[in-house]
Structure formats: C-alpha cells, structure tokens
Design an enzyme around this catalytic site. Structure first.
Site, PDB file in Angstrom:
ATOM      1  N   GLY A  51      -5.913  -5.498  -7.038  1.00 19.88           N
ATOM      2  CA  GLY A  51      -6.686  -4.583  -6.239  1.00 19.88           C
ATOM      3  C   GLY A  51      -5.813  -3.696  -5.275  1.00 19.88           C
ATOM      4  N   HIS A  52      -4.449  -3.898  -5.155  1.00 18.42           N
ATOM      5  CA  HIS A  52      -3.741  -2.853  -4.471  1.00 18.42           C
ATOM      6  C   HIS A  52      -2.628  -2.435  -5.225  1.00 18.42           C
ATOM      7  CE1 HIS A  52      -0.861  -2.168  -0.909  1.00 18.42           C
ATOM      8  NE2 HIS A  52      -2.290  -2.294  -0.227  1.00 18.42           N
ATOM      9  N   PHE A  53      -2.482  -1.391  -5.833  1.00 19.15           N
ATOM     10  CA  PHE A  53      -3.778  -0.653  -6.096  1.00 19.15           C
ATOM     11  C   PHE A  53      -3.901  -0.511  -7.608  1.00 19.15           C
ATOM     12  CE2 PHE A  53      -2.144   1.049  -2.079  1.00 19.15           C
ATOM     13  CZ  PHE A  53      -3.273   0.833  -1.161  1.00 19.15           C
TER      14      PHE A  53
END
Length: 153
Positions: A51-53
């Site tokens: 999720g990052h990124f």
C-alpha cells in the site's frame, strides 16, 4: 571494536521484535559505548509495499526511523548487556529527523548509530541511514529500558 559476524539469533536476544517488524538483518560492526553499523535489506516482499505505494513502492520513513531506533537499541545492548538483555527498549523521542532520499525495494540500508548520551535507563543516539553511500535519513532518537513486567502497567 567487534567486526565479527553477529548472528540473527543474537540480534533477537536483544530485540523483542519479530517478523514483520524486525528491521535489522545484520550487524557489521560494534564499538561498545560508541557506535554500531547495521544493515537492513529492503525487499519488495515486505507487507508495507502493498500500500505504500502500489505503483511506486517506497519504504515508509517511520520504518526507516524504526530501523535506526532498533540499531540504537542493539548498541545499548552491546554497551551494557546486563541492564538491557531481557528488557524492553522503548522508543521515546525523535529529533532532527530529515529524509533525503527514497528507500526502494532492492536497496540495502546501511545504518550507523552513535551513542550521544546515557543517563541510567535513558539513551540518546544520533545517526544516519544510507543507501549507495548517500544519506537517506538522519535523526536523533531517545529510548528507555524497562523490565518486561513493568511495561504492562
């Protein structure tokens, strides 16, 4: 000064962290009471990269700081093993943090932490995390040791 390889088991004897939060893979060098050089190998398989990124994975700055704090805790452990082994080392403060370069999957984070000050169970460290010879992050961190039983109060 010790430049002998330090096993992951020995690192784990000082740090309570385990996967996915153990962020030190190897200790390269330790000068008791002075400094430590440690390595964090950054892998795309680490969960935060989902999720990052998603389209441009970057290691979160807070995790770089955590790796630096873990290296500091290890320096405390090698400086005064009798008062640190079996204790929890709590992250207390961050000062002068600066992020200079993104840390990406495939990078090797070289962490150097120096003991700046110690007053009983409170430790202050300064240091930097580098990638390919360039500073990715620099900061001062403070930590405190506590018995594991006291940590639940």
């Amino acid at each position: 000064m010790s430049t002998d390889p330090i096993s992951l088991q020995e690192i784990m004897s000082f740090l309570p962290h385990r996967y996915p939060f153990l962020l030190i893979d190897r200790i390269v060098e330790v000068e008791q009471g002075k400094r430590i050089l440690a390595i964090k190998n950054v892998s795309f398989n680490e969960p935060h990269f989902q999720g990052h990124f998603p389209d441009h994975p970057v290691m979160p700055g807070v995790l770089i700081l955590e790796a630096m704090a873990q290296a500091g805790a290890l320096l405390a452990g090698y400086t005064d093993p009798d008062s640190v082994r079996g204790q929890l080392v709590y992250f207390m403060a961050i000062d002068k943090a600066r992020f200079r370069k993104p840390v990406l999957p495939g990078h090797q984070l070289n962490i150097e932490m120096t003991l700046l000050k110690r007053r009983r169970e409170v430790w202050r460290f300064g240091g930097k995390a580098m990638v390919d010879g360039e500073v990715a992050c620099e900061a001062e961190v403070m930590a405190m040791t506590r018995k594991r039983e006291e940590s639940h109060e």
